[in-house]
Scaffold this motif. Structure first.
Motif, PDB file in Angstrom:
ATOM      1  N   HIS A  80       0.726  -1.198   0.081  1.00  0.00           N
ATOM      2  CA  HIS A  80       0.034   0.066   0.020  1.00  0.00           C
ATOM      3  C   HIS A  80       0.690   1.108  -0.003  1.00  0.00           C
ATOM      4  CE1 HIS A  80      -3.145  -2.800   0.706  1.00  0.00           C
ATOM      5  NE2 HIS A  80      -2.823  -3.109   1.866  1.00  0.00           N
ATOM      6  N   ASP A 114      -0.195   0.496   7.060  1.00  0.00           N
ATOM      7  CA  ASP A 114      -0.192  -0.495   6.048  1.00  0.00           C
ATOM      8  C   ASP A 114       0.131  -1.889   6.799  1.00  0.00           C
ATOM      9  OD1 ASP A 114       0.822  -2.351   4.050  1.00  0.00           O
ATOM     10  OD2 ASP A 114       1.836  -0.724   2.850  1.00  0.00           O
ATOM     11  N   GLN A 161      -6.285  -3.836   2.386  1.00  0.00           N
ATOM     12  CA  GLN A 161      -6.397  -2.458   2.084  1.00  0.00           C
ATOM     13  C   GLN A 161      -5.765  -1.593   3.233  1.00  0.00           C
ATOM     14  OE1 GLN A 161     -10.717  -1.104   2.173  1.00  0.00           O
ATOM     15  NE2 GLN A 161     -10.701  -2.824   3.913  1.00  0.00           N
TER      16      GLN A 161
END
Length: 313
Positions: free
Chosen positions: A7, A132, A138
């Motif tokens: 991410h 993260d 996500q």
């Protein structure tokens, strides 16, 4: 960058095409703070404007083994003056963001929140971590784990809206906000459940915009679909939340640090609700988290310029 934190890789790549963000580095008088600024500049994320005592800045650069001589430097006598000068640079439009160097957070934020000559807006200032977490599909936005100690319901409205704005700035496809408590039912003896229910109704009435809210939700049924199914919670947020609003600073700090030290998550952070984004860093931050924090500020500034999020006056 580590593949364990994809991410952050995407965040940093997303701002590579943007002009470098003009960032006042406030009192960069340690090897860690000056190195972070120089590295972010080398990747094209920021254009540092150094604000601090020239001698100490030079010593820090030498200790870090970096060359900072090409960057604009505002020579001030001490950290207090560095904070005041950085705020003035932001007010005059000479920089687009601030980044904490080797001074205490309270000292920097004191200059930011000053009623006369500060960077206050009509919105309550709050902090968000973008976590993260390895293996999680996500990024998770967590607020507020750093500034507001025991926020009131009124203050939580701004805390939630700030977090939603950040979610839109980082281009989350759908913003799903979980208002966390120790339980998922409203209990008059637990104030956080009452406030969660009130915030949801305020969103229904358009007082909070840009996301779908649900709460109270416990942490398990906020992020785990199976936990939500077992509890019988039918909700577009339960099990799929990407923004977590905690009841108070204690809860947020413990949640963020638990993810960092037990799940090896990285925590990039930014302060919202001021006239410019403010990057708060810690000596313990990883390289990836420092760079991702710069990327967050750049995405916020870009979202304001493009009108994807409303500029706060």
């Amino acid at each position: 960058m580590s593949s364990a934190h994809p991410h952050y890789d995407r965040l940093i790549e997303a701002v590579r095409h943007l002009p470098p963000l003009r960032v006042a580095i406030v009192h960069p008088c340690s090897d860690v703070s000056i190195h972070a600024a120089v590295e972010a500049a080398s990747l094209g994320l920021i254009q540092p404007v150094l604000v601090g005592p020239a001698g100490k800045v030079s010593e820090a650069a030498a200790l870090a083994g970096v060359d900072a001589s090409a960057f604009e430097l505002h020579d001030v006598p001490h950290s207090h003056a560095a904070a005041e000068t950085a705020v003035k640079l932001a007010l005059s439009g000479q920089v687009d963001a601030l980044m904490k160097g080797s001074l205490h957070t309270d000292e920097l934020m004191g200059a930011v929140v000053r009623r006369e000559g500060g960077l206050r807006t009509s919105r309550r200032i709050s902090h968000c971590f973008v976590m993260d977490v390895p293996g999680h599909p996500q990024p998770l936005i967590i607020s507020d784990a750093a500034i507001n100690i025991v926020p009131t319901l009124e203050e939580k409205v701004d805390i939630v809206q700030n977090a939603i704005d950040l979610a839109h700035a980082v281009r989350l496809p759908e913003v799903r906000v979980a208002l966390l408590s120790a339980m998922e039912t409203v209990n008059p003896k637990v104030p956080s459940t009452l406030e969660a229910a009130a915030l949801c109704k305020m969103a229904d009435r358009g007082q909070i915009t840009g996301a779908v809210l649900d709460g109270p939700l416990a942490m398990d049924n906020a992020i785990d679909l199976e936990a939500a199914r077992i509890k019988g919670i039918v909700s577009p947020v339960a099990g799929r939340a990407n923004v977590l609003i905690v009841p108070d600073l204690d809860a947020g700090n413990m949640l963020a640090k638990s993810l960092s030290f037990l799940a090896q998550a990285y925590a990039a952070g930014v302060v919202l609700g001021a006239k410019v984004p403010i990057i708060l860093t810690s000596r313990a931050d990883s390289r990836a988290a420092r760079l991702a924090s710069c990327a967050l500020a750049s995405m916020l500034a870009d979202a304001r310029r493009s009108g994807r999020i409303k500029a706060v006056g």
